[in-house]
Design an enzyme around this catalytic site. Structure first.
Site, PDB file in Angstrom:
ATOM      1  N   ASN A  78      13.356 -14.679 -21.661  1.00  0.00           N
ATOM      2  CA  ASN A  78      14.672 -15.026 -21.114  1.00  0.00           C
ATOM      3  C   ASN A  78      14.589 -16.274 -20.245  1.00  0.00           C
ATOM      4  O   ASN A  78      15.471 -17.151 -20.295  1.00  0.00           O
ATOM      5  CB  ASN A  78      15.219 -13.855 -20.287  1.00  0.00           C
ATOM      6  CG  ASN A  78      15.940 -12.826 -21.137  1.00  0.00           C
ATOM      7  OD1 ASN A  78      16.448 -13.137 -22.210  1.00  0.00           O
ATOM      8  ND2 ASN A  78      15.975 -11.589 -20.673  1.00  0.00           N
ATOM      9  N   GLU A 101      14.770  -3.895 -22.187  1.00  0.00           N
ATOM     10  CA  GLU A 101      13.936  -4.193 -23.350  1.00  0.00           C
ATOM     11  C   GLU A 101      13.173  -2.968 -23.807  1.00  0.00           C
ATOM     12  O   GLU A 101      12.204  -3.070 -24.552  1.00  0.00           O
ATOM     13  CB  GLU A 101      12.952  -5.330 -23.047  1.00  0.00           C
ATOM     14  CG  GLU A 101      11.862  -5.009 -22.057  1.00  0.00           C
ATOM     15  CD  GLU A 101      12.260  -5.236 -20.598  1.00  0.00           C
ATOM     16  OE1 GLU A 101      11.348  -5.361 -19.771  1.00  0.00           O
ATOM     17  OE2 GLU A 101      13.467  -5.286 -20.307  1.00  0.00           O
ATOM     18  N   ASP A 117      18.632 -12.019 -26.367  1.00  0.00           N
ATOM     19  CA  ASP A 117      19.479 -11.102 -27.137  1.00  0.00           C
ATOM     20  C   ASP A 117      19.067 -11.074 -28.602  1.00  0.00           C
ATOM     21  O   ASP A 117      19.045 -10.005 -29.236  1.00  0.00           O
ATOM     22  CB  ASP A 117      20.944 -11.509 -27.012  1.00  0.00           C
ATOM     23  CG  ASP A 117      21.503 -11.253 -25.609  1.00  0.00           C
ATOM     24  OD1 ASP A 117      20.845 -10.515 -24.842  1.00  0.00           O
ATOM     25  OD2 ASP A 117      22.574 -11.790 -25.291  1.00  0.00           O
TER      26      ASP A 117
END
Length: 406
Positions: free
Chosen positions: A265, A300, A274
């Site tokens: 990220n 996650e 995503d």
């Protein structure tokens, strides 16, 4: 007087049907429901044809009279097609028109004086459409049979009432023609009102059931991956564990945690994160059986429950790990490491889900501590969830304290 009463009943029935049809068309547009539009249009067509036939039947020419009746049979075909559309099937266009064509053919071949016979033919055609509608709803009964039975019974009763003249035809002698015509016209008028109201009740019951199901599904589904969320996964697992416990079969739970997801990220942005989650969900689903359950239970973190032994579960987990590692994700900055750590735990028949998850989480911690991108199987189930929670809290505190001392 009987004729006037019958005409009044038919006019009342057509007004009720027209009102209900307009209501269904309105709600069909509001809710964007093609099935409601089909049902509503069928009601409006049927009401218009019956109203014109009742009010001006004697004044209509033979061709207009025939066309008016044909429109009524098309409306019956639309009710059947509405049930098909409601369950996601395509309209049957030949079937929509075959009733009207059969009526036109019958009228053309029969003696014009055989009015009772024409009425029986028409009742038979409507009964066939009612049976087709009932069968369409019966096929789609699925798990809600106890709530779907009115959807089957109402059209069946409609067909039975219309078939009564055929079943009793041998008892009606030629000199009873006046009796039979007056009785059946009155019966049909009353039955038409009841059927119109009953069918709309069934339709809105089915629409309401589908809406509730859609909301329930949305509440238990992760919007990003389309998998079960924590709530949906827990509820589904509870049912599977109960089923397997009755059969005396073991179950296995695994927890997946994508390695270094936060750095993905941070380096590539949340959209890339995503996409990584979507990719992993696809990998999990494609490597599990239809009977296995899987879901996203955290950021996650993913989990799966398999009705199998621990040894089989480890093999499946290893297959998922290898498939994700070789998925070959490449972005503008270069290739992205796609690895996952997996903890697997199994238990005898009837082991609670929370116990299995606790044990699998301990194994997951060992997999991460052992270098990540690996599968670890739990050696034994925790003695109690309370002890496991204390151990988990201690591990979390140690992890949080480690950067501060570095």
């Amino acid at each position: 007087m009987m004729s006037l009463d019958s005409i009044t009943l038919y006019l009342v029935a057509t007004m009720v049907a027209a009102l209900l049809g307009a209501m269904m068309v309105f709600f069909g547009r509001q809710e964007n429901s093609p099935a409601l539009k089909w049902w509503g249009t069928a009601y409006l067509l049927g009401a218009a044809s019956v109203a014109l036939w009742t009010a001006a039947g004697d004044k209509l020419g033979p061709h207009l009279y025939l066309a008016l009746n044909a429109v009524g049979f098309v409306a019956c075909g639309m009710v059947w097609n509405a049930a098909r559309v409601f369950h996601g099937r395509k309209p049957n266009w030949p079937g929509l028109l075959i009733g009207a064509l059969a009526w036109v053919a019958a009228v053309s071949l029969l003696d014009p004086a055989a009015s009772m016979l024409r009425m029986i033919v028409g009742a038979a055609i409507v009964s066939v459409y009612a049976a087709l509608t009932a069968s369409e709803l019966w096929v789609e009964r699925r798990k809600s049979l106890q709530r779907r039975w009115p959807a089957f019974v109402v059209p069946v009763m409609h067909g039975c009432v219309l078939m009564l003249p055929i079943l009793l035809g041998s008892f009606l002698r030629p000199h009873d023609a006046g009796f039979s015509s007056s009785i059946w016209v009155t019966v049909f008028a009353v039955e038409l009102i009841l059927y119109a109201v009953g069918t709309v009740f069934v339709i809105f019951m089915l629409v309401s059931e589908r809406t509730v199901t859609a909301h329930r599904t949305a509440a238990s589904t992760d919007p990003l991956t389309g998998m079960l969320n924590r709530r949906g996964f827990s509820e589904a697992c509870g049912r599977v564990i109960e089923r397997e416990a009755k059969a005396g079969r073991p179950v296995t739970v695994m927890i997946f945690d994508i390695d270094h997801f936060k750095s993905i990220n941070d380096r590539f942005g949340h959209p890339a994160g995503d996409e990584m989650l979507k990719l992993f969900s696809t990998v999990v689903i494609s490597n599990l059986r239809i009977s296995d359950l899987s879901g996203r239970i955290g950021g996650e973190e993913f989990a799966a429950l398999l009705p199998c032994s621990l040894e089989e579960g480890v093999l499946v987990a290893e297959r998922v790990r290898e498939a994700f590692e070789t998925s070959g994700v490449v972005v503008d900055e270069g290739p992205v490491d796609t690895t996952v750590s997996i903890g697997v735990a199994g238990g005898p028949a009837g082991t609670e889900l929370e116990v299995l998850l606790a044990s699998a989480d301990t194994a997951l911690y060992q997999a991460k501590r052992g270098g990540r991108n690996r599968v670890e199987a739990a050696e034994e189930l925790p003695l109690s969830l309370e002890n496991w929670r204390r151990q988990s809290a201690a591990r979390t505190g140690a992890q949080q304290a480690r950067p501060a001392t570095a």
